[in-house]
Structures are given as C-alpha cells and as structure tokens.
Design a protein around this motif. Structure first.
Motif, PDB file in Angstrom:
ATOM      1  N   VAL A   1      11.452   1.890  13.614  1.00 37.85           N
ATOM      2  CA  VAL A   1      10.601   1.807  12.428  1.00 37.85           C
ATOM      3  C   VAL A   1      11.224   2.622  11.295  1.00 37.85           C
ATOM      4  N   VAL A   2      11.367   1.997  10.133  1.00 39.25           N
ATOM      5  CA  VAL A   2      11.902   2.683   8.958  1.00 39.25           C
ATOM      6  C   VAL A   2      10.745   3.372   8.241  1.00 39.25           C
ATOM      7  N   ARG A   3      10.828   4.683   8.109  1.00 36.02           N
ATOM      8  CA  ARG A   3       9.768   5.472   7.482  1.00 36.02           C
ATOM      9  C   ARG A   3      10.092   5.677   6.004  1.00 36.02           C
ATOM     10  N   VAL A   4       9.145   5.337   5.140  1.00 39.28           N
ATOM     11  CA  VAL A   4       9.383   5.326   3.694  1.00 39.28           C
ATOM     12  C   VAL A   4       8.371   6.203   2.963  1.00 39.28           C
ATOM     13  N   ALA A   5       8.858   6.994   2.004  1.00 40.71           N
ATOM     14  CA  ALA A   5       7.988   7.779   1.120  1.00 40.71           C
ATOM     15  C   ALA A   5       8.045   7.158  -0.272  1.00 40.71           C
ATOM     16  N   LEU A   6       6.896   7.088  -0.941  1.00 39.49           N
ATOM     17  CA  LEU A   6       6.798   6.520  -2.290  1.00 39.49           C
ATOM     18  C   LEU A   6       6.538   7.632  -3.295  1.00 39.49           C
ATOM     19  N   VAL A   7       7.422   7.759  -4.292  1.00 37.86           N
ATOM     20  CA  VAL A   7       7.284   8.810  -5.297  1.00 37.86           C
ATOM     21  C   VAL A   7       7.325   8.166  -6.677  1.00 37.86           C
ATOM     22  N   ASP A   8       6.170   8.031  -7.309  1.00 35.63           N
ATOM     23  CA  ASP A   8       6.066   7.360  -8.605  1.00 35.63           C
ATOM     24  C   ASP A   8       4.783   7.820  -9.280  1.00 35.63           C
ATOM     25  N   ASP A   9       4.846   8.108 -10.585  1.00 32.37           N
ATOM     26  CA  ASP A   9       3.657   8.601 -11.262  1.00 32.37           C
ATOM     27  C   ASP A   9       2.675   7.487 -11.610  1.00 32.37           C
ATOM     28  N   GLN A  10       3.067   6.232 -11.451  1.00 29.14           N
ATOM     29  CA  GLN A  10       2.170   5.113 -11.735  1.00 29.14           C
ATOM     30  C   GLN A  10       1.456   4.678 -10.454  1.00 29.14           C
ATOM     31  N   ALA A  11       0.142   4.923 -10.407  1.00 29.61           N
ATOM     32  CA  ALA A  11      -0.635   4.610  -9.207  1.00 29.61           C
ATOM     33  C   ALA A  11      -0.590   3.127  -8.872  1.00 29.61           C
ATOM     34  N   LEU A  12      -0.609   2.293  -9.894  1.00 29.56           N
ATOM     35  CA  LEU A  12      -0.574   0.850  -9.661  1.00 29.56           C
ATOM     36  C   LEU A  12       0.752   0.434  -9.028  1.00 29.56           C
ATOM     37  N   MET A  13       1.831   1.035  -9.488  1.00 26.72           N
ATOM     38  CA  MET A  13       3.142   0.723  -8.925  1.00 26.72           C
ATOM     39  C   MET A  13       3.210   1.153  -7.462  1.00 26.72           C
ATOM     40  N   ARG A  14       2.702   2.350  -7.159  1.00 27.50           N
ATOM     41  CA  ARG A  14       2.698   2.818  -5.776  1.00 27.50           C
ATOM     42  C   ARG A  14       1.868   1.892  -4.896  1.00 27.50           C
ATOM     43  N   ALA A  15       0.737   1.467  -5.417  1.00 27.77           N
ATOM     44  CA  ALA A  15      -0.155   0.596  -4.642  1.00 27.77           C
ATOM     45  C   ALA A  15       0.528  -0.734  -4.340  1.00 27.77           C
ATOM     46  N   GLY A  16       1.254  -1.260  -5.320  1.00 24.10           N
ATOM     47  CA  GLY A  16       1.948  -2.524  -5.114  1.00 24.10           C
ATOM     48  C   GLY A  16       3.043  -2.411  -4.065  1.00 24.10           C
ATOM     49  N   PHE A  17       3.830  -1.348  -4.165  1.00 18.97           N
ATOM     50  CA  PHE A  17       4.891  -1.131  -3.172  1.00 18.97           C
ATOM     51  C   PHE A  17       4.282  -0.917  -1.789  1.00 18.97           C
ATOM     52  N   ARG A  18       3.198  -0.134  -1.741  1.00 21.34           N
ATOM     53  CA  ARG A  18       2.590   0.167  -0.438  1.00 21.34           C
ATOM     54  C   ARG A  18       2.051  -1.098   0.213  1.00 21.34           C
ATOM     55  N   ALA A  19       1.383  -1.943  -0.564  1.00 18.86           N
ATOM     56  CA  ALA A  19       0.838  -3.189  -0.016  1.00 18.86           C
ATOM     57  C   ALA A  19       1.950  -4.055   0.562  1.00 18.86           C
ATOM     58  N   LEU A  20       3.062  -4.122  -0.148  1.00  9.03           N
ATOM     59  CA  LEU A  20       4.196  -4.916   0.317  1.00  9.03           C
ATOM     60  C   LEU A  20       4.788  -4.333   1.600  1.00  9.03           C
ATOM     61  N   LEU A  21       5.001  -3.033   1.615  1.00 11.75           N
ATOM     62  CA  LEU A  21       5.661  -2.399   2.755  1.00 11.75           C
ATOM     63  C   LEU A  21       4.757  -2.332   3.979  1.00 11.75           C
ATOM     64  N   ASP A  22       3.470  -2.080   3.766  1.00 13.15           N
ATOM     65  CA  ASP A  22       2.533  -2.017   4.891  1.00 13.15           C
ATOM     66  C   ASP A  22       2.422  -3.360   5.616  1.00 13.15           C
ATOM     67  N   ALA A  23       2.677  -4.433   4.887  1.00 14.03           N
ATOM     68  CA  ALA A  23       2.570  -5.762   5.490  1.00 14.03           C
ATOM     69  C   ALA A  23       3.835  -6.153   6.261  1.00 14.03           C
ATOM     70  N   GLU A  24       4.852  -5.311   6.177  1.00 14.52           N
ATOM     71  CA  GLU A  24       6.131  -5.629   6.808  1.00 14.52           C
ATOM     72  C   GLU A  24       6.263  -4.921   8.148  1.00 14.52           C
ATOM     73  N   GLU A  25       6.476  -5.681   9.191  1.00 14.70           N
ATOM     74  CA  GLU A  25       6.696  -5.089  10.509  1.00 14.70           C
ATOM     75  C   GLU A  25       8.008  -4.320  10.508  1.00 14.70           C
ATOM     76  N   GLY A  26       7.978  -3.125  11.057  1.00 11.74           N
ATOM     77  CA  GLY A  26       9.195  -2.328  11.130  1.00 11.74           C
ATOM     78  C   GLY A  26       9.341  -1.331   9.994  1.00 11.74           C
ATOM     79  N   ILE A  27       8.354  -1.288   9.069  1.00 11.11           N
ATOM     80  CA  ILE A  27       8.369  -0.314   7.981  1.00 11.11           C
ATOM     81  C   ILE A  27       7.030   0.420   7.957  1.00 11.11           C
ATOM     82  N   GLU A  28       7.090   1.737   7.842  1.00  7.87           N
ATOM     83  CA  GLU A  28       5.874   2.563   7.781  1.00  7.87           C
ATOM     84  C   GLU A  28       5.921   3.442   6.541  1.00  7.87           C
ATOM     85  N   VAL A  29       4.920   3.356   5.693  1.00  9.87           N
ATOM     86  CA  VAL A  29       4.808   4.248   4.535  1.00  9.87           C
ATOM     87  C   VAL A  29       4.183   5.551   5.011  1.00  9.87           C
TER      88      VAL A  29
END
Length: 224
Positions: free
Chosen positions: A4-32
């Motif tokens: 599992v690839v573990r990913v941290a999101l660092v961005d001051d735009q909450a909407l941007m973080r939410a978009g990236f998180r939704a995409l990554l959370d839906a992907e098997e093998g990636i954990e935010v």
C-alpha cells in the motif's frame, strides 16, 4: 515499502485536498494518511506519519512548499519520503527551486486523475517524476546560467563511468537507453546511477539532473 502506497496531502485549499483525497481513497493500493493546510503542518504530518509520498502545494501560508520540502529532505528519518510538488503554473522558478530543495518531481493541479495515480506509483517506487520533455525544459532553464560548481560539490568523487551516466541521465535518457548507449546492461546502468546519487547526496534522479547542469558536467547546447 509495503504493497500500500501511503500518501500525505499538503495544500492550503480545502477543496483541492478534498478532491485529491476522494480520488486516492477510491484507489486500491493507496492510503491517504493525513492532510495539512500549510507547510509547517505538512512537515509535522510527514514526520508523524512518514508516508511514501507527500503531495505538497508550492505556495502556502506560514511555510512554503519549497521550505517544507527542504526540511523533509534534510531529515534523515524521512529519507524514504518522496515529495511531489503541486503547482498551477507549470515549469516555473518555483519548480526549479523545489527540485533543488529535494523534490522528486512535480505535477500540475489540473493533471488528469489517471496521470496523478501513475505519478504516485512512479515516485513511490523510487523513480523521479521527470519525463524527457520536462528534462528538456530544465535544460532550457540552465542555458542562460553559467555553471556554478559551488552549488554542486562532489563532482571529483565520481568515476569516469559515473560521470558519463549522470550526463546521459541529465539529457533525459532512461536506464535502458543509457545501457544501450554505453553498451552495458540496464542493471549496470542503474548501479552507476545509484552510486553517483550516493556520492553526490542526491535523493533521486531529479536532483541528479539539476546537479549535472549546475556543476557544468553537461554543457548545454541550445535546448535539446
């Protein structure tokens, strides 16, 4: 690294973080593993979670993404963390500074979802996120800059072979292409690259490319 690839999101735009998180959370093998809204929080998050990849916005309040990258790269406990810079602006001065600071590559914020997922996999497995087209742009950036060996000490520690593979990597060649050019095996090419990175203290291929041009190891001729 685990499966599992573990990913941290660092961005001051909450909407941007939410978009990236939704995409990554839906992907098997990636954990935010967490989110941060500025560079200072991002460094703390990375130190706490030690992710495989940190997606870091280049411009943020409190601490910029470049400074956050520099602090992450300077921490021996975070040597395995790969930082990918997120930018709205393409290949600009921020990106070059981020590569010097220790980033493994960059992505535009409007990158296609499939390209983002592929980029995370590439960086997580130790490769730099620098395509030949990006390398050509890096070359163009250094055309107007005279070599400055003081910014890239250690050139004298490289063997002739290590200098050669570093120069070829700086021109955008893959390990397979370097092997064909030098008439050696891809494994041998990879070994030379790894030894050069170790001697120069480069975290990855991206920093090796920057070193090659800043040190004058590769003479720039035009932008090709």
């Amino acid at each position: 690294m685990s499966g599992v690839v573990r990913v941290a999101l660092v961005d001051d735009q909450a909407l941007m973080r939410a978009g990236f998180r939704a995409l990554l959370d839906a992907e098997e093998g990636i954990e935010v593993v967490g989110e941060a809204a500025d560079g200072e929080q991002g460094v703390a998050l990375v130190r706490d979670q030690v992710p495989d990849v940190a997606l870091v916005d280049v411009q943020m309040p409190v601490m910029t993404g470049i400074e956050a990258t520099r602090r992450i790269a300077a921490d021996p406990a975070l040597a395995a963390v790969r930082v990918v810079i997120l930018t709205n602006y393409g290949l600009d001065e921020y990106v070059f500074e981020a590569l010097r600071a220790g980033a493994s590559g960059f992505l535009l914020k409007d990158t296609e979802p499939a390209d983002l997922l592929q980029a995370i996999e590439v960086v997580a497995h130790g490769e730099a996120l620098l395509s030949p087209s990006v390398t050509r742009t890096l070359i163009g950036e250094f055309v107007s800059r005279p070599p400055d060996r003081s910014t890239a000490p250690g050139l004298d520690r490289l063997t002739r072979r290590e200098r050669e593979v570093t120069g070829l990597a700086a021109r955008g060649l893959s390990n397979e292409e370097i092997a064909a050019h030098m008439v050696i095996s891809p494994l041998t090419a990879k070994t030379h690259i790894s030894r050069a990175m170790t001697k120069l203290g480069a975290r990855d291929r991206a920093q090796l490319v920057v070193f090659a041009y800043e040190s004058g190891l590769v003479a720039v001729r035009g932008t090709a």
